[in-house]
Design a protein around this motif. Structure first.
Motif, PDB file in Angstrom:
ATOM      1  N   MET A  31       0.850  -1.192   0.000  1.00 49.40           N
ATOM      2  CA  MET A  31       0.000   0.000   0.000  1.00 49.40           C
ATOM      3  C   MET A  31       0.882   1.237   0.000  1.00 49.40           C
ATOM      4  O   MET A  31       1.808   1.356   0.810  1.00 49.40           O
ATOM      5  CB  MET A  31      -0.893   0.019   1.231  1.00 49.40           C
ATOM      6  N   TYR A  32       0.600   2.147  -0.936  1.00 46.16           N
ATOM      7  CA  TYR A  32       1.327   3.412  -1.039  1.00 46.16           C
ATOM      8  C   TYR A  32       0.352   4.551  -0.818  1.00 46.16           C
ATOM      9  O   TYR A  32      -0.775   4.518  -1.313  1.00 46.16           O
ATOM     10  CB  TYR A  32       1.948   3.566  -2.432  1.00 46.16           C
ATOM     11  N   ARG A  33       0.790   5.562  -0.093  1.00 47.12           N
ATOM     12  CA  ARG A  33       0.005   6.776   0.110  1.00 47.12           C
ATOM     13  C   ARG A  33       0.933   7.968   0.001  1.00 47.12           C
ATOM     14  O   ARG A  33       1.978   8.008   0.649  1.00 47.12           O
ATOM     15  CB  ARG A  33      -0.618   6.785   1.517  1.00 47.12           C
ATOM     16  N   GLY A  34       0.578   8.930  -0.813  1.00 47.29           N
ATOM     17  CA  GLY A  34       1.395  10.124  -0.959  1.00 47.29           C
ATOM     18  C   GLY A  34       2.804   9.823  -1.438  1.00 47.29           C
ATOM     19  O   GLY A  34       3.755  10.509  -1.076  1.00 47.29           O
ATOM     20  N   GLY A  35       2.964   8.779  -2.240  1.00 40.32           N
ATOM     21  CA  GLY A  35       4.265   8.431  -2.788  1.00 40.32           C
ATOM     22  C   GLY A  35       5.168   7.618  -1.874  1.00 40.32           C
ATOM     23  O   GLY A  35       6.291   7.307  -2.235  1.00 40.32           O
ATOM     24  N   ARG A  36       4.707   7.272  -0.683  1.00 41.36           N
ATOM     25  CA  ARG A  36       5.560   6.466   0.213  1.00 41.36           C
ATOM     26  C   ARG A  36       4.843   5.174   0.590  1.00 41.36           C
ATOM     27  O   ARG A  36       3.618   5.102   0.615  1.00 41.36           O
ATOM     28  CB  ARG A  36       5.942   7.251   1.460  1.00 41.36           C
ATOM     29  N   GLU A  37       5.643   4.158   0.880  1.00 37.90           N
ATOM     30  CA  GLU A  37       5.092   2.860   1.244  1.00 37.90           C
ATOM     31  C   GLU A  37       4.556   2.898   2.668  1.00 37.90           C
ATOM     32  O   GLU A  37       5.258   3.294   3.590  1.00 37.90           O
ATOM     33  CB  GLU A  37       6.170   1.781   1.128  1.00 37.90           C
ATOM     34  N   ILE A  38       3.318   2.489   2.841  1.00 38.56           N
ATOM     35  CA  ILE A  38       2.672   2.475   4.154  1.00 38.56           C
ATOM     36  C   ILE A  38       2.755   1.097   4.792  1.00 38.56           C
ATOM     37  O   ILE A  38       3.096   0.966   5.963  1.00 38.56           O
ATOM     38  CB  ILE A  38       1.192   2.906   4.042  1.00 38.56           C
ATOM     39  N   ALA A  39       2.419   0.062   4.028  1.00 40.68           N
ATOM     40  CA  ALA A  39       2.407  -1.299   4.564  1.00 40.68           C
ATOM     41  C   ALA A  39       2.617  -2.287   3.434  1.00 40.68           C
ATOM     42  O   ALA A  39       2.348  -1.983   2.270  1.00 40.68           O
ATOM     43  CB  ALA A  39       1.091  -1.581   5.266  1.00 40.68           C
ATOM     44  N   SER A  40       3.091  -3.464   3.800  1.00 44.90           N
ATOM     45  CA  SER A  40       3.319  -4.508   2.820  1.00 44.90           C
ATOM     46  C   SER A  40       3.107  -5.883   3.462  1.00 44.90           C
ATOM     47  O   SER A  40       3.463  -6.073   4.619  1.00 44.90           O
ATOM     48  CB  SER A  40       4.742  -4.397   2.254  1.00 44.90           C
ATOM     49  N   ARG A  41       2.528  -6.787   2.699  1.00 44.73           N
ATOM     50  CA  ARG A  41       2.366  -8.186   3.114  1.00 44.73           C
ATOM     51  C   ARG A  41       2.799  -9.046   1.941  1.00 44.73           C
ATOM     52  O   ARG A  41       2.610  -8.658   0.788  1.00 44.73           O
ATOM     53  CB  ARG A  41       0.903  -8.496   3.439  1.00 44.73           C
ATOM     54  N   HIS A  42       3.362 -10.195   2.231  1.00 43.58           N
ATOM     55  CA  HIS A  42       3.785 -11.073   1.147  1.00 43.58           C
ATOM     56  C   HIS A  42       3.682 -12.535   1.549  1.00 43.58           C
ATOM     57  O   HIS A  42       3.616 -12.853   2.738  1.00 43.58           O
ATOM     58  CB  HIS A  42       5.204 -10.749   0.668  1.00 43.58           C
ATOM     59  N   SER A  43       3.683 -13.399   0.543  1.00 48.27           N
ATOM     60  CA  SER A  43       3.627 -14.832   0.805  1.00 48.27           C
ATOM     61  C   SER A  43       5.010 -15.321   1.226  1.00 48.27           C
ATOM     62  O   SER A  43       6.018 -14.638   1.067  1.00 48.27           O
ATOM     63  CB  SER A  43       3.145 -15.583  -0.435  1.00 48.27           C
ATOM     64  N   TYR A  44       5.025 -16.532   1.722  1.00 51.53           N
ATOM     65  CA  TYR A  44       6.255 -17.123   2.231  1.00 51.53           C
ATOM     66  C   TYR A  44       7.336 -17.225   1.145  1.00 51.53           C
ATOM     67  O   TYR A  44       8.513 -17.018   1.419  1.00 51.53           O
ATOM     68  CB  TYR A  44       5.948 -18.523   2.797  1.00 51.53           C
ATOM     69  N   LEU A  45       6.949 -17.511  -0.081  1.00 56.61           N
ATOM     70  CA  LEU A  45       7.926 -17.732  -1.155  1.00 56.61           C
ATOM     71  C   LEU A  45       8.340 -16.461  -1.888  1.00 56.61           C
ATOM     72  O   LEU A  45       9.143 -16.529  -2.819  1.00 56.61           O
ATOM     73  CB  LEU A  45       7.368 -18.738  -2.162  1.00 56.61           C
ATOM     74  N   TRP A  46       7.804 -15.320  -1.529  1.00 54.25           N
ATOM     75  CA  TRP A  46       8.162 -14.082  -2.229  1.00 54.25           C
ATOM     76  C   TRP A  46       9.586 -13.684  -1.895  1.00 54.25           C
ATOM     77  O   TRP A  46      10.012 -13.725  -0.748  1.00 54.25           O
ATOM     78  CB  TRP A  46       7.229 -12.944  -1.829  1.00 54.25           C
ATOM     79  N   GLN A  47      10.359 -13.307  -2.924  1.00 59.66           N
ATOM     80  CA  GLN A  47      11.745 -12.878  -2.710  1.00 59.66           C
ATOM     81  C   GLN A  47      11.951 -11.509  -3.280  1.00 59.66           C
ATOM     82  O   GLN A  47      11.499 -11.145  -4.274  1.00 59.66           O
ATOM     83  CB  GLN A  47      12.700 -13.839  -3.369  1.00 59.66           C
TER      84      GLN A  47
END
Length: 143
Positions: free
Chosen positions: A127-143
């Protein structure tokens, strides 16, 4: 024990909550969990033939977000990799308008995309707001 539960319940809520659903076949097994069976039936509603139901098979990711610290416009970016596409990362975007503090977005890999691309192996939601990253979630295999 009760004080520990009280402290745990006062924790900060998650900004992003990702709820995946994978529909592999068109049957609705009676042994499924009632909530999963209900969601599957809702997604197949209106599909009469096996072909129509086949177009609704695949992966659906429901993103619930709640972020009130910034009233700026933003976006939720969903990136994923599929089995047949190698290391290529595909991307979907959901726009958030000014002043929205919570909502729901749905990203679907269904029908032809699912049949040709194969299983979703790894994913990341940011999630981005105002050009900056607010939050992130990913799966176990994401690199």
């Amino acid at each position: 024990m009760i004080s520990a539960l009280a402290l745990w319940s006062c924790g900060s809520p998650q900004v992003l909550d990702v709820r995946p659903l994978h529909i592999r076949d068109v049957s609705t097994a009676e042994s499924d969990d009632p909530m999963i069976r209900g969601d599957r039936m809702r997604r197949f509603h209106g599909a009469v033939s096996v072909g129509e139901k086949g177009e609704r098979m695949g992966y659906t990711y429901t993103i619930l977000w709640n972020e009130a610290s910034s009233p700026d416009a933003g976006e939720i970016v969903f990136e994923y990799q599929q089995g047949s596409t190698g290391s290529r990362v595909k991307k979907m975007v959901h726009r958030i308008s000014d002043g929205e503090t919570s909502g729901r977005a749905e990203f679907a890999i269904l029908g032809k995309d699912y049949r040709e691309g194969g299983r979703v192996l790894a994913w990341r939601c940011t999630m981005y707001r105002g050009g900056r990253e607010i939050a992130s979630r990913h799966s176990y295999l994401w690199q």
